[in-house]
Design a protein around this motif. Structure first.
Motif, PDB file in Angstrom:
ATOM      1  N   LEU A   5       0.833  -1.193   0.000  1.00  0.00           N
ATOM      2  CA  LEU A   5       0.000   0.000   0.000  1.00  0.00           C
ATOM      3  C   LEU A   5       0.868   1.244   0.000  1.00  0.00           C
ATOM      4  CD1 LEU A   5      -2.684  -0.889   2.715  1.00  0.00           C
ATOM      5  CD2 LEU A   5      -3.021  -0.851   0.241  1.00  0.00           C
ATOM      6  N   THR A   6       0.491   2.219  -0.820  1.00  0.00           N
ATOM      7  CA  THR A   6       1.213   3.491  -0.820  1.00  0.00           C
ATOM      8  C   THR A   6       0.319   4.659  -0.422  1.00  0.00           C
ATOM      9  OG1 THR A   6       0.729   3.913  -3.159  1.00  0.00           O
ATOM     10  CG2 THR A   6       2.754   2.701  -2.658  1.00  0.00           C
ATOM     11  N   THR A   7      -1.000   4.494  -0.586  1.00  0.00           N
ATOM     12  CA  THR A   7      -1.927   5.607  -0.398  1.00  0.00           C
ATOM     13  C   THR A   7      -3.132   5.154   0.416  1.00  0.00           C
ATOM     14  OG1 THR A   7      -1.295   6.376  -2.609  1.00  0.00           O
ATOM     15  CG2 THR A   7      -3.207   7.427  -1.588  1.00  0.00           C
ATOM     16  N   ILE A   8      -3.561   6.007   1.352  1.00  0.00           N
ATOM     17  CA  ILE A   8      -4.763   5.718   2.130  1.00  0.00           C
ATOM     18  C   ILE A   8      -5.702   6.914   2.032  1.00  0.00           C
ATOM     19  CG2 ILE A   8      -5.719   5.121   4.379  1.00  0.00           C
ATOM     20  CD1 ILE A   8      -2.992   3.994   5.143  1.00  0.00           C
ATOM     21  N   GLY A   9      -6.911   6.652   1.558  1.00  0.00           N
ATOM     22  CA  GLY A   9      -7.932   7.687   1.483  1.00  0.00           C
ATOM     23  C   GLY A   9      -8.848   7.619   2.693  1.00  0.00           C
ATOM     24  N   PHE A  10      -9.241   8.765   3.196  1.00  0.00           N
ATOM     25  CA  PHE A  10     -10.158   8.840   4.330  1.00  0.00           C
ATOM     26  C   PHE A  10     -11.377   9.669   3.963  1.00  0.00           C
ATOM     27  CE2 PHE A  10      -6.299   7.714   6.551  1.00  0.00           C
ATOM     28  CZ  PHE A  10      -6.725   6.975   7.655  1.00  0.00           C
ATOM     29  N   ASP A  11     -12.544   9.137   4.260  1.00  0.00           N
ATOM     30  CA  ASP A  11     -13.749   9.943   4.252  1.00  0.00           C
ATOM     31  C   ASP A  11     -13.670  10.887   5.449  1.00  0.00           C
ATOM     32  OD1 ASP A  11     -16.548  10.677   3.754  1.00  0.00           O
ATOM     33  OD2 ASP A  11     -16.965   9.477   5.537  1.00  0.00           O
ATOM     34  N   ASP A 117       4.444   7.348   6.436  1.00  0.00           N
ATOM     35  CA  ASP A 117       4.643   6.038   5.823  1.00  0.00           C
ATOM     36  C   ASP A 117       3.765   5.853   4.595  1.00  0.00           C
ATOM     37  OD1 ASP A 117       6.491   5.328   7.720  1.00  0.00           O
ATOM     38  OD2 ASP A 117       5.040   4.301   9.006  1.00  0.00           O
ATOM     39  N   TYR A 118       2.656   6.579   4.557  1.00  0.00           N
ATOM     40  CA  TYR A 118       1.714   6.473   3.437  1.00  0.00           C
ATOM     41  C   TYR A 118       1.268   7.873   3.029  1.00  0.00           C
ATOM     42  CZ  TYR A 118       1.429   1.750   5.356  1.00  0.00           C
ATOM     43  OH  TYR A 118       1.745   0.503   5.824  1.00  0.00           O
ATOM     44  N   ARG A 119       0.851   8.008   1.778  1.00  0.00           N
ATOM     45  CA  ARG A 119       0.220   9.257   1.358  1.00  0.00           C
ATOM     46  C   ARG A 119      -1.215   9.231   1.883  1.00  0.00           C
ATOM     47  NH1 ARG A 119       2.574   7.388  -3.523  1.00  0.00           N
ATOM     48  NH2 ARG A 119       4.410   8.578  -4.166  1.00  0.00           N
ATOM     49  N   LEU A 120      -1.580  10.203   2.672  1.00  0.00           N
ATOM     50  CA  LEU A 120      -2.927  10.283   3.208  1.00  0.00           C
ATOM     51  C   LEU A 120      -3.722  11.329   2.432  1.00  0.00           C
ATOM     52  CD1 LEU A 120      -2.357  10.116   7.083  1.00  0.00           C
ATOM     53  CD2 LEU A 120      -2.455   8.265   5.398  1.00  0.00           C
ATOM     54  N   VAL A 121      -4.888  10.921   1.954  1.00  0.00           N
ATOM     55  CA  VAL A 121      -5.717  11.799   1.129  1.00  0.00           C
ATOM     56  C   VAL A 121      -7.116  11.865   1.731  1.00  0.00           C
ATOM     57  CG1 VAL A 121      -6.607  12.276  -1.184  1.00  0.00           C
ATOM     58  CG2 VAL A 121      -4.427  11.054  -0.914  1.00  0.00           C
ATOM     59  N   LEU A 122      -7.586  13.066   2.021  1.00  0.00           N
ATOM     60  CA  LEU A 122      -8.963  13.241   2.477  1.00  0.00           C
ATOM     61  C   LEU A 122      -9.851  13.319   1.241  1.00  0.00           C
ATOM     62  CD1 LEU A 122     -10.653  13.728   5.106  1.00  0.00           C
ATOM     63  CD2 LEU A 122     -10.618  16.143   4.476  1.00  0.00           C
ATOM     64  N   ILE A 123     -10.836  12.435   1.176  1.00  0.00           N
ATOM     65  CA  ILE A 123     -11.749  12.395   0.024  1.00  0.00           C
ATOM     66  C   ILE A 123     -13.163  12.511   0.568  1.00  0.00           C
ATOM     67  CG2 ILE A 123     -12.526  11.093  -1.987  1.00  0.00           C
ATOM     68  CD1 ILE A 123      -9.856   9.578  -1.910  1.00  0.00           C
ATOM     69  N   THR A 124     -13.782  13.665   0.363  1.00  0.00           N
ATOM     70  CA  THR A 124     -15.075  13.925   0.975  1.00  0.00           C
ATOM     71  C   THR A 124     -16.033  14.603   0.011  1.00  0.00           C
ATOM     72  OG1 THR A 124     -16.175  15.026   2.832  1.00  0.00           O
ATOM     73  CG2 THR A 124     -14.257  16.130   1.908  1.00  0.00           C
ATOM     74  N   LYS A 125     -17.314  14.327   0.204  1.00  0.00           N
ATOM     75  CA  LYS A 125     -18.363  15.017  -0.537  1.00  0.00           C
ATOM     76  C   LYS A 125     -18.856  16.187   0.310  1.00  0.00           C
ATOM     77  CE  LYS A 125     -21.113  11.473  -0.842  1.00  0.00           C
ATOM     78  NZ  LYS A 125     -22.188  10.515  -1.211  1.00  0.00           N
ATOM     79  N   GLY A 126     -19.608  17.074  -0.313  1.00  0.00           N
ATOM     80  CA  GLY A 126     -20.222  18.151   0.444  1.00  0.00           C
ATOM     81  C   GLY A 126     -19.867  19.519  -0.080  1.00  0.00           C
ATOM     82  N   ASP A 127     -20.360  20.524   0.617  1.00  0.00           N
ATOM     83  CA  ASP A 127     -20.124  21.911   0.255  1.00  0.00           C
ATOM     84  C   ASP A 127     -18.659  22.288   0.514  1.00  0.00           C
ATOM     85  OD1 ASP A 127     -21.267  24.747  -0.253  1.00  0.00           O
ATOM     86  OD2 ASP A 127     -20.197  24.949   1.646  1.00  0.00           O
ATOM     87  N   LEU A 128     -18.022  22.909  -0.457  1.00  0.00           N
ATOM     88  CA  LEU A 128     -16.600  23.243  -0.357  1.00  0.00           C
ATOM     89  C   LEU A 128     -16.293  24.076   0.876  1.00  0.00           C
ATOM     90  CD1 LEU A 128     -13.726  23.366  -1.606  1.00  0.00           C
ATOM     91  CD2 LEU A 128     -14.495  25.385  -2.878  1.00  0.00           C
ATOM     92  N   PHE A 129     -17.049  25.149   1.077  1.00  0.00           N
ATOM     93  CA  PHE A 129     -16.785  26.056   2.197  1.00  0.00           C
ATOM     94  C   PHE A 129     -16.945  25.332   3.525  1.00  0.00           C
ATOM     95  CE2 PHE A 129     -18.098  29.227   5.332  1.00  0.00           C
ATOM     96  CZ  PHE A 129     -17.103  30.178   5.185  1.00  0.00           C
ATOM     97  N   ASP A 130     -18.020  24.553   3.664  1.00  0.00           N
ATOM     98  CA  ASP A 130     -18.284  23.884   4.931  1.00  0.00           C
ATOM     99  C   ASP A 130     -17.245  22.807   5.221  1.00  0.00           C
ATOM    100  OD1 ASP A 130     -19.888  23.435   7.281  1.00  0.00           O
ATOM    101  OD2 ASP A 130     -20.627  21.610   6.333  1.00  0.00           O
ATOM    102  N   GLN A 131     -16.862  22.036   4.212  1.00  0.00           N
ATOM    103  CA  GLN A 131     -15.874  20.988   4.438  1.00  0.00           C
ATOM    104  C   GLN A 131     -14.504  21.580   4.779  1.00  0.00           C
ATOM    105  OE1 GLN A 131     -17.977  18.804   5.100  1.00  0.00           O
ATOM    106  NE2 GLN A 131     -17.181  17.085   3.951  1.00  0.00           N
ATOM    107  N   GLU A 132     -14.146  22.663   4.129  1.00  0.00           N
ATOM    108  CA  GLU A 132     -12.884  23.327   4.468  1.00  0.00           C
ATOM    109  C   GLU A 132     -12.917  23.855   5.904  1.00  0.00           C
ATOM    110  OE1 GLU A 132     -12.450  26.260   1.413  1.00  0.00           O
ATOM    111  OE2 GLU A 132     -11.229  24.928   0.150  1.00  0.00           O
ATOM    112  N   ARG A 133     -14.061  24.395   6.310  1.00  0.00           N
ATOM    113  CA  ARG A 133     -14.206  24.889   7.691  1.00  0.00           C
ATOM    114  C   ARG A 133     -14.024  23.756   8.689  1.00  0.00           C
ATOM    115  NH1 ARG A 133     -18.025  24.524  11.597  1.00  0.00           N
ATOM    116  NH2 ARG A 133     -19.410  23.325  10.229  1.00  0.00           N
TER     117      ARG A 133
END
Length: 233
Positions: A5-11, A117-133
């Protein structure tokens, strides 16, 4: 560190921090506002139908939910909804958007143990402003190598993002609470997928558990993820 594994995505919502509980509380408030116009189950059902109709227009998130509540109020009252009720609905939406972020157990320590140890990527749906907040308030942002706020999560989404931020879906793992959005499409893209159920999951995120899939795993909470990742390799 050499790893399969090189990458882990998180909701994000209901995987790293609380989300659905605030929608449920707001829906209860909405139903109470319109209580004289119908039974609670009927009002909730009409709201859900409005949300389904509006997903393709407003997308996921608080703004779309608020507009769906207003639309439902107009429908149920046959256009007679009072300005004060509309004001209450708008106030409820603003309160949701301003609610402090409540991270879920083991979120911070799990991300800290995997970062580097891994590339961590946040992958989320929703409103851009609210998720960034929410990401900024959570204190978890520094653990991620990339953040992707998408309109929907499909097989193509995971193939594209895991190619962009890693070495392809075959060497990636997705972690989330939604079988429909986080697990099933990630598996179809060729990734590993770890389901971490949340007690409250929106009905539109339900799907059959893919128990026969070789790359599917399930955990009670994020506390077991580091050990599982090491086991997968």
């Amino acid at each position: 560190m050499t790893s399969h594994l090189t990458t882990i995505g998180f909701d994000a919502d209901d995987t790293l921090w609380q989300n659905e509980q605030f929608y449920r509380l707001t829906e209860d408030r909405f139903v109470a506002l319109l209580g004289e116009h119908g039974e609670a189950a009927e009002i909730s059902g009409r709201l859900l139908e409005a949300e389904k109709r509006n997903l393709g227009v407003y997308g996921f998130g608080i703004k779309g939910f608020t507009l769906s509540m207003i639309e439902t109020a107009i429908e149920i009252t046959r256009g007679q909804v009072s300005p004060s009720v509309i004001g209450e609905i708008l106030a409820a939406g603003r309160e949701m958007a301003a609610h402090p972020v409540e991270t879920l157990p083991h979120a911070a320590e799990t991300l800290a143990a995997l970062a580097g140890d891994y590339r961590l990527v946040l992958i989320t749906k929703g409103d851009l402003f609210d998720q960034e907040r929410k990401l900024a308030q959570s204190g978890l942002g520094d653990f991620f190598d990339a953040v992707e706020i998408v309109s929907d999560k499909t097989v193509a989404t995971y193939r594209r993002l895991f190619a962009r931020h890693g070495t392809g879906p075959e060497r990636a793992l997705m972690v989330g609470n939604s079988l429909k959005s986080d697990i099933v499409p990630a598996l179809a893209a060729g990734s590993w997928a770890v389901h971490v159920p949340h007690p409250l999951t929106w009905v539109l995120e339900h799907a059959e558990e893919p128990t026969g899939e070789r790359r599917f795993r399930k955990l009670v909470d994020l506390g077991g993820l580091v050990g599982l990742v090491r086991e997968i390799g």
